[in-house]
Write an enzyme that holds these catalytic residues in place. Structure first.
Site, PDB file in Angstrom:
ATOM      1  N   ASP A 170       1.470  -7.357   9.655  1.00 43.49           N
ATOM      2  CA  ASP A 170       0.537  -8.468   9.866  1.00 43.49           C
ATOM      3  C   ASP A 170      -0.831  -7.956  10.307  1.00 43.49           C
ATOM      4  O   ASP A 170      -0.933  -6.904  10.931  1.00 43.49           O
ATOM      5  CB  ASP A 170       1.132  -9.425  10.920  1.00 43.49           C
ATOM      6  N   HIS A 222      -5.569  -6.669   2.323  1.00 46.26           N
ATOM      7  CA  HIS A 222      -4.266  -6.517   1.661  1.00 46.26           C
ATOM      8  C   HIS A 222      -4.219  -5.198   0.884  1.00 46.26           C
ATOM      9  O   HIS A 222      -3.222  -4.479   0.894  1.00 46.26           O
ATOM     10  CB  HIS A 222      -3.996  -7.687   0.708  1.00 46.26           C
ATOM     11  N   LEU A 227      15.484   7.799   1.171  1.00 40.61           N
ATOM     12  CA  LEU A 227      15.029   6.642   1.962  1.00 40.61           C
ATOM     13  C   LEU A 227      15.266   5.404   1.111  1.00 40.61           C
ATOM     14  O   LEU A 227      15.000   5.416  -0.091  1.00 40.61           O
ATOM     15  CB  LEU A 227      13.525   6.758   2.263  1.00 40.61           C
TER      16      LEU A 227
END
Ligand code: IPE
Ligand code: IPE
Ligand code: MG
Length: 257
Positions: free
Chosen positions: A25, A42, A136
């Site tokens: 955020d 973004h 991962l």
């Protein structure tokens, strides 16, 4: 593989979190501070995801889950939503090959039915290409909502096992949740200063250690991740037991826990 449930068993709590889940955020505020449009935040946020993937691999974190778009984010202005969709497409197009080369398994969780076909196809292709990787597991939560997840799981369970309706237990539901392939998160991080869950992994966060930081997502780097991990290491994960039980791991009370 069946993972330990934090409410039914005591999971192993290792020094390094095995699964880190992040609410990314603060992109808009990061951009605003620089007199840039929100979308610039973004774009820059994607760089942070890239550096987190590398940092998690370097540290031996096995699962990284990032909240990219919530089921409530459709309420944003249309042009921002459409930019985010385009960004998701271009990032997938550019990164899937590199993720694969680096041994990353990609997973996307959320309700994909609202995405355009090209995006859905890219997601499926990316998941299929990387399915065999085990360095991962990177999960991107997109059009994800914790309540949606629980409801879709209940619906699938009840369709497959109507005979047990009325008698379902936690272990029945768990395999239908969208992150059944991963252990529950050990460490949750939310950047951007808000201290809320915003409908992220409601079920899975039952015993996760929560960490909130004022840092905005585009500014979150490996050092910031280390600070979160250091905080995590200082926590006592009791899972309902007392401190004394943890101090005497051989004691009968800890054994029956
Ligand atoms: C998080 O940053 C990214 C998404 C929700 C897609 P925000 O866009 O929420 O940034 P702020 O909270 O407005 O600063
Ligand atoms: C949460 O961020 C969702 C994502 C990071 C994708 P928001 O910025 O949408 O959360 P609220 O609305 O402030 O709770
Ligand atoms: Mg926000």
């Amino acid at each position: 593989m069946i993972f330990t449930s934090s409410t039914r068993d005591i999971p192993d709590a290792s020094e390094m979190p095995r699964h880190v889940a992040i609410i990314m955020d603060g992109n808009g505020r990061w951009a605003k501070k620089r007199f840039l449009p929100r979308i610039a935040g973004h774009k820059r946020g994607v760089e942070s995801v890239r550096s987190m993937v590398k940092a998690c691999i370097d540290r031996g974190v096995e699962y990284l889950t990032v909240f990219a778009f919530s089921s409530e984010n459709w309420r944003r202005p249309e042009d921002e939503v459409s930019f985010l969709m385009k960004l998701f497409i271009s990032v997938l197009e550019a990164e899937i090959g590199k993720l694969n080369e680096n041994g990353v398994r990609l997973k996307v969780v959320g309700d994909l039915s609202r995405f355009e076909p090209h995006l859905v196809e890219l997601i499926q292709r990316g998941e299929a290409l990387t399915a065999g990787n085990d360095r991962l597991t990177l999960t991107v939560a997109a059009n994800y909502g914790g309540r949606w997840d629980i409801v879709q799981a209940v619906n699938r369970l009840s369709a497959e096992h109507p005979e047990r309706a009325g008698n379902y237990v936690e272990a029945d539901l768990a395999p239908y949740l969208s992150m059944a392939y991963a252990p529950e998160p050990d460490l949750f991080i939310r950047t951007g200063g808000e201290e809320r869950i915003s409908n992220f992994l409601l079920w899975q966060l039952a015993y996760t250690e929560l960490y909130f930081t004022e840092q905005l997502w585009p500014a979150f780097d490996a050092a910031a991740l280390d600070a979160a991990i250091a905080s995590y290491r200082g926590r006592e994960r009791r899972f309902g037991r007392t401190s004394q039980q943890l101090e005497r791991p051989g004691s009968p009370a800890a054994n029956d826990a």
